[in-house]
Design a protein around this motif. Structure first.
Motif, PDB file in Angstrom:
ATOM      1  N   TYR A  27     -31.101  49.533 106.726  1.00 14.06           N
ATOM      2  CA  TYR A  27     -32.530  49.260 106.870  1.00 14.06           C
ATOM      3  C   TYR A  27     -33.369  49.993 105.831  1.00 14.06           C
ATOM      4  N   SER A  28     -32.914  51.155 105.406  1.00 15.84           N
ATOM      5  CA  SER A  28     -33.617  51.855 104.338  1.00 15.84           C
ATOM      6  C   SER A  28     -33.576  51.046 103.046  1.00 15.84           C
ATOM      7  N   ASP A  29     -32.406  50.506 102.712  1.00 15.95           N
ATOM      8  CA  ASP A  29     -32.282  49.673 101.509  1.00 15.95           C
ATOM      9  C   ASP A  29     -33.125  48.406 101.620  1.00 15.95           C
ATOM     10  N   ALA A  30     -33.158  47.805 102.808  1.00 12.93           N
ATOM     11  CA  ALA A  30     -33.909  46.560 102.996  1.00 12.93           C
ATOM     12  C   ALA A  30     -35.409  46.795 102.829  1.00 12.93           C
ATOM     13  N   LYS A  31     -35.910  47.878 103.384  1.00 11.89           N
ATOM     14  CA  LYS A  31     -37.338  48.180 103.239  1.00 11.89           C
ATOM     15  C   LYS A  31     -37.691  48.447 101.787  1.00 11.89           C
ATOM     16  N   GLU A  32     -36.793  49.135 101.081  1.00 15.65           N
ATOM     17  CA  GLU A  32     -37.021  49.383  99.654  1.00 15.65           C
ATOM     18  C   GLU A  32     -37.054  48.073  98.886  1.00 15.65           C
TER      19      GLU A  32
ATOM     20  N   ARG B 172     -18.623  33.267 116.542  1.00 14.24           N
ATOM     21  CA  ARG B 172     -17.994  33.217 115.220  1.00 14.24           C
ATOM     22  C   ARG B 172     -18.935  33.748 114.150  1.00 14.24           C
ATOM     23  N   HIS B 173     -20.190  33.331 114.185  1.00 22.98           N
ATOM     24  CA  HIS B 173     -21.163  33.820 113.213  1.00 22.98           C
ATOM     25  C   HIS B 173     -21.399  35.324 113.365  1.00 22.98           C
ATOM     26  N   ALA B 174     -21.460  35.798 114.596  1.00 21.05           N
ATOM     27  CA  ALA B 174     -21.688  37.223 114.830  1.00 21.05           C
ATOM     28  C   ALA B 174     -20.532  38.064 114.297  1.00 21.05           C
ATOM     29  N   ASN B 175     -19.305  37.621 114.536  1.00 20.53           N
ATOM     30  CA  ASN B 175     -18.141  38.358 114.041  1.00 20.53           C
ATOM     31  C   ASN B 175     -18.097  38.370 112.519  1.00 20.53           C
ATOM     32  N   THR B 176     -18.450  37.230 111.917  1.00 25.30           N
ATOM     33  CA  THR B 176     -18.479  37.150 110.459  1.00 25.30           C
ATOM     34  C   THR B 176     -19.527  38.085 109.878  1.00 25.30           C
ATOM     35  N   ALA B 177     -20.702  38.132 110.519  1.00 26.79           N
ATOM     36  CA  ALA B 177     -21.773  39.008 110.041  1.00 26.79           C
ATOM     37  C   ALA B 177     -21.369  40.475 110.128  1.00 26.79           C
ATOM     38  N   LEU B 178     -20.781  40.867 111.251  1.00 26.69           N
ATOM     39  CA  LEU B 178     -20.361  42.254 111.426  1.00 26.69           C
ATOM     40  C   LEU B 178     -19.305  42.639 110.393  1.00 26.69           C
ATOM     41  N   SER B 179     -18.340  41.758 110.170  1.00 27.52           N
ATOM     42  CA  SER B 179     -17.291  42.045 109.195  1.00 27.52           C
ATOM     43  C   SER B 179     -17.866  42.182 107.790  1.00 27.52           C
ATOM     44  N   ARG B 180     -18.810  41.318 107.456  1.00 28.48           N
ATOM     45  CA  ARG B 180     -19.388  41.375 106.113  1.00 28.48           C
ATOM     46  C   ARG B 180     -20.162  42.666 105.904  1.00 28.48           C
ATOM     47  N   ILE B 181     -20.899  43.104 106.901  1.00 37.00           N
ATOM     48  CA  ILE B 181     -21.648  44.353 106.778  1.00 37.00           C
ATOM     49  C   ILE B 181     -20.709  45.525 106.574  1.00 37.00           C
ATOM     50  N   LEU B 182     -19.660  45.604 107.379  1.00 40.50           N
ATOM     51  CA  LEU B 182     -18.741  46.730 107.286  1.00 40.50           C
ATOM     52  C   LEU B 182     -17.978  46.727 105.971  1.00 40.50           C
ATOM     53  N   LEU B 183     -17.621  45.543 105.484  1.00 36.12           N
ATOM     54  CA  LEU B 183     -16.871  45.465 104.239  1.00 36.12           C
ATOM     55  C   LEU B 183     -17.723  45.824 103.028  1.00 36.12           C
TER      56      LEU B 183
ATOM     57  N   GLU C  70     -27.680  42.301  97.753  1.00 30.06           N
ATOM     58  CA  GLU C  70     -27.140  43.637  98.003  1.00 30.06           C
ATOM     59  C   GLU C  70     -27.952  44.421  99.021  1.00 30.06           C
ATOM     60  N   LYS C  71     -29.272  44.335  98.944  1.00 33.56           N
ATOM     61  CA  LYS C  71     -30.128  45.208  99.748  1.00 33.56           C
ATOM     62  C   LYS C  71     -30.686  44.554 101.010  1.00 33.56           C
ATOM     63  N   LEU C  72     -31.049  43.269 100.920  1.00 39.17           N
ATOM     64  CA  LEU C  72     -31.735  42.654 102.049  1.00 39.17           C
ATOM     65  C   LEU C  72     -30.792  41.885 102.975  1.00 39.17           C
ATOM     66  N   ARG C  73     -29.798  41.230 102.425  1.00 47.11           N
ATOM     67  CA  ARG C  73     -28.920  40.417 103.269  1.00 47.11           C
ATOM     68  C   ARG C  73     -28.239  41.215 104.386  1.00 47.11           C
ATOM     69  N   PRO C  74     -27.665  42.400 104.117  1.00 48.18           N
ATOM     70  CA  PRO C  74     -27.020  43.131 105.222  1.00 48.18           C
ATOM     71  C   PRO C  74     -27.970  43.416 106.379  1.00 48.18           C
ATOM     72  N   ALA C  75     -29.220  43.738 106.071  1.00 45.35           N
ATOM     73  CA  ALA C  75     -30.184  44.024 107.135  1.00 45.35           C
ATOM     74  C   ALA C  75     -30.539  42.766 107.910  1.00 45.35           C
ATOM     75  N   LEU C  76     -30.621  41.631 107.231  1.00 44.82           N
ATOM     76  CA  LEU C  76     -30.892  40.379 107.936  1.00 44.82           C
ATOM     77  C   LEU C  76     -29.723  40.007 108.841  1.00 44.82           C
ATOM     78  N   LEU C  77     -28.503  40.181 108.356  1.00 52.45           N
ATOM     79  CA  LEU C  77     -27.331  39.902 109.187  1.00 52.45           C
ATOM     80  C   LEU C  77     -27.338  40.793 110.423  1.00 52.45           C
ATOM     81  N   HIS C  78     -27.673  42.055 110.222  1.00 47.73           N
ATOM     82  CA  HIS C  78     -27.708  42.975 111.363  1.00 47.73           C
ATOM     83  C   HIS C  78     -28.822  42.594 112.323  1.00 47.73           C
ATOM     84  N   THR C  79     -29.994  42.273 111.790  1.00 47.54           N
ATOM     85  CA  THR C  79     -31.147  41.952 112.634  1.00 47.54           C
ATOM     86  C   THR C  79     -30.874  40.760 113.535  1.00 47.54           C
ATOM     87  N   PHE C  80     -30.312  39.698 112.970  1.00 44.40           N
ATOM     88  CA  PHE C  80     -30.147  38.459 113.734  1.00 44.40           C
ATOM     89  C   PHE C  80     -28.819  38.383 114.486  1.00 44.40           C
TER      90      PHE C  80
END
Length: 307
Positions: free
Chosen positions: A170-175, A141-152, A101-111
């Motif tokens: 990023y606030s959630d990821a640092k926490e 394809r991976h980039a589009n999937t990552a963006l969609s997952r973050i927004l959803l 919930e907290k770290l994966r979205p930030a990793l998807l955004h980072t990479f």
């Protein structure tokens, strides 16, 4: 005799056995539990587009997703959690949910979403591990999937633009990293002296962030202030994967150049096959456009940002 097990996953770099979080989780758990698996990277195959990795093959069984693979290994009596109490088992599930919930979205955004990291690290790496013409398709394809997952998962209705949810991500990821660091404390592993499935999940999530040469990453800068988490990753690499990587990894640029050379050779072979096709096939729409020289194209992609 137990059936042989084959694990399909993305290959390694940056001093890691795999650059892919889910693949790292399973690779680490197989080491912790003593499971004997044959690792088969999907690099340079058409599976880079079609395969769901990691995938564990055992006899007639094919298991995907880290949680399902770990459950399958436990049924085969490869269990790194057998000494855990019921309370520790509940804590394991809670921390894995926290990571998702907290770290994966930030990793998807980072990479995959951060323009600088994607253009200079992520896209060149995955393109250099995918055969032509998939080297142009797989990263997008991976980039589009990552963006969609973050927004959803992070965008509220109506969906926000990605720039409007970055701060929260990023606030959630640092926490999350702070909580993991506090829970680990001065210990080598999260539960006692032996690593468990929780250690495998934390390693899979944190190690790429720790080891990747990211041009831009406030989250990586935050992680480097948490010495026990970075030391945790280094300990697992040294104890369980040192024999897999006896030599230090080459600099990023040298790695990319070597992969570009391999890709060029592969494309040249494919071009020779294309020239032997009959006139009808060559005149079809998908073969009419001029094929650009792959090396300049990939080199230019390194310095560009995605649309």
């Amino acid at each position: 005799m137990a059936a042989a097990m084959e694990l399909r996953c993305w290959g390694g770099d940056w001093g890691l056995p795999s650059v892919h979080t889910e693949s790292l989780i399973v690779l680490a758990y197989t080491k912790f539990s003593g499971a004997k698996v044959t690792v088969s990277p999907i690099d340079w195959t058409w599976k880079t587009l079609t395969a769901t990795v990691p995938e564990l093959l055992c006899g007639d069984s094919a298991v995907q997703e880290p949680t399902q693979i770990l459950n399958f290994l436990r049924k085969q009596r490869f269990n790194a959690d057998y000494e855990l109490t019921a309370r520790q088992g509940a804590d394991t599930m809670a921390y894995i949910a926290l990571l998702e919930e907290k770290l994966r979205p930030a990793l998807l955004h980072t990479f995959w979403v951060d323009a600088e990291n994607y253009a200079n690290l992520t896209r060149p790496w995955f393109a250099s591990r995918s055969p032509f013409p998939l080297n142009f398709l797989v990263p997008c394809r991976h980039a589009n999937t990552a963006l969609s997952r973050i927004l959803l998962t992070k965008g509220e209705a109506p969906l926000h633009r990605i720039t409007e949810v970055e701060g929260k991500i990023y606030s959630d990821a640092k926490e999350c990293l702070n909580l993991l660091s506090y829970r680990l404390g001065t210990a080598n592993y999260f539960f006692g002296n032996s690593p468990t499935s929780l250690d495998a999940f934390v390693f899979g999530f944190v190690a790429p962030l720790h080891k990747a040469s990211l041009p831009s990453s406030p989250l990586q800068s935050h992680l480097r202030q948490l010495d026990n988490l970075t030391g945790f990753c280094d300990t697992i690499l040294a104890v369980y994967f040192s024999s897999d990587h006896p030599c230090p990894p080459p600099p990023v640029q040298e790695t990319v150049d070597a992969n570009l050379q391999k890709l060029t050779q592969l494309v040249n072979k494919e071009s020779n096959l294309i020239e032997k096709m009959d006139d009808n096939l060559r005149s079809s729409p998908q073969h009419k456009p001029h094929r650009p020289d792959p090396k300049p194209s990939l080199a230019s992609e390194k310095s560009s940002t995605p649309a």
